[in-house]
Design a protein around this motif. Structure first.
Motif, PDB file in Angstrom:
ATOM      1  N   GLY A  91      90.231 -10.583  18.967  1.00 35.77           N
ATOM      2  CA  GLY A  91      89.055  -9.603  18.336  1.00 35.77           C
ATOM      3  C   GLY A  91      89.130  -8.627  19.416  1.00 35.77           C
ATOM      4  N   THR A  92      88.278  -7.484  19.149  1.00 36.22           N
ATOM      5  CA  THR A  92      88.196  -6.465  19.984  1.00 36.22           C
ATOM      6  C   THR A  92      87.351  -6.793  21.353  1.00 36.22           C
ATOM      7  OG1 THR A  92      88.261  -4.969  18.193  1.00 36.22           O
ATOM      8  CG2 THR A  92      87.518  -3.784  20.023  1.00 36.22           C
ATOM      9  N   LYS A  93      86.137  -7.553  21.185  1.00 37.11           N
ATOM     10  CA  LYS A  93      85.353  -7.603  22.367  1.00 37.11           C
ATOM     11  C   LYS A  93      85.930  -8.505  23.235  1.00 37.11           C
ATOM     12  CE  LYS A  93      80.881  -9.082  23.371  1.00 37.11           C
ATOM     13  NZ  LYS A  93      79.721  -9.913  22.954  1.00 37.11           N
ATOM     14  N   ASP A  94      86.272  -9.571  22.579  1.00 29.41           N
ATOM     15  CA  ASP A  94      86.891 -10.860  23.446  1.00 29.41           C
ATOM     16  C   ASP A  94      88.029 -10.471  24.029  1.00 29.41           C
ATOM     17  OD1 ASP A  94      84.505 -12.582  23.274  1.00 29.41           O
ATOM     18  OD2 ASP A  94      85.438 -13.333  21.432  1.00 29.41           O
ATOM     19  N   ALA A 113      93.754  -7.950  21.031  1.00 27.20           N
ATOM     20  CA  ALA A 113      92.807  -7.572  20.206  1.00 27.20           C
ATOM     21  C   ALA A 113      93.117  -8.461  18.914  1.00 27.20           C
ATOM     22  CB  ALA A 113      92.962  -6.037  19.840  1.00 27.20           C
TER      23      ALA A 113
END
Length: 162
Positions: free
Chosen positions: A48-51, A44
């Motif tokens: 980042g959170t999504k990737d 994270a």
């Protein structure tokens, strides 16, 4: 047998793969699933959170598939260790071979990690992880076929992966 990896581990892609694999494996070995949280935190922060979720899910699937398909119990170095064990070099070589279309390295690593009947399954999960990492700009350094052959066939104590 360990392999020196200090400069290699400073690269973001290799760091994510190795430390993610180490956290995940340590969680399985110890039963302390807090290690999986550490893997999530690493991914994270870096992606980042999504990737991060996308990449960690692919690493998780790859690690599980590899664990079910390996020719011998998989080994891992401790989280944060500056050396690589043989299996870690082969994992990096497999993912790098996919990213760089190096069929020789890919085949050597796949054969060194997986039983012949499960190679295709391992390859598919590795392709998913390698592709996601490449898409996110985390391209691994090539691992030369000669280095992989030496690791598979010789009794060497350290190597650089350059």
């Amino acid at each position: 047998m360990t392999h020196s990896a200090d400069p290699y581990l400073t690269r973001p892609g290799e760091h994510l793969v190795l430390e993610g694999y180490r956290y995940w494996s340590t969680g399985i070995i110890t039963g302390d699933y807090g290690h999986w949280e550490e893997a999530w935190n690493l991914f994270a922060v870096q992606l980042g959170t999504k990737d991060g979720r996308l990449a960690l899910d692919a690493l998780t699937k790859f690690t599980k598939t590899l664990g079910l398909s390996s020719v011998a119990p998989l080994r891992t170095s401790p989280v944060g260790c500056c050396h690589l064990c043989k299996d870690e070099v082969l994992i990096l070589g497999l993912l790098s071979g996919i990213q760089h279309d190096d069929q020789t390295a890919l085949t050597l690593c796949l054969d060194g990690l997986s039983c012949p009947k499960r190679c295709e399954e391992v390859l598919h999960s590795a392709e998913s992880l390698a592709t996601i990492l490449r898409t996110l700009g985390k391209v691994l350094l090539p691992v030369p076929a000669g280095t992989i052959k030496a690791i598979l066939t010789e009794n060497i104590s350290t190597t650089t992966l350059q």
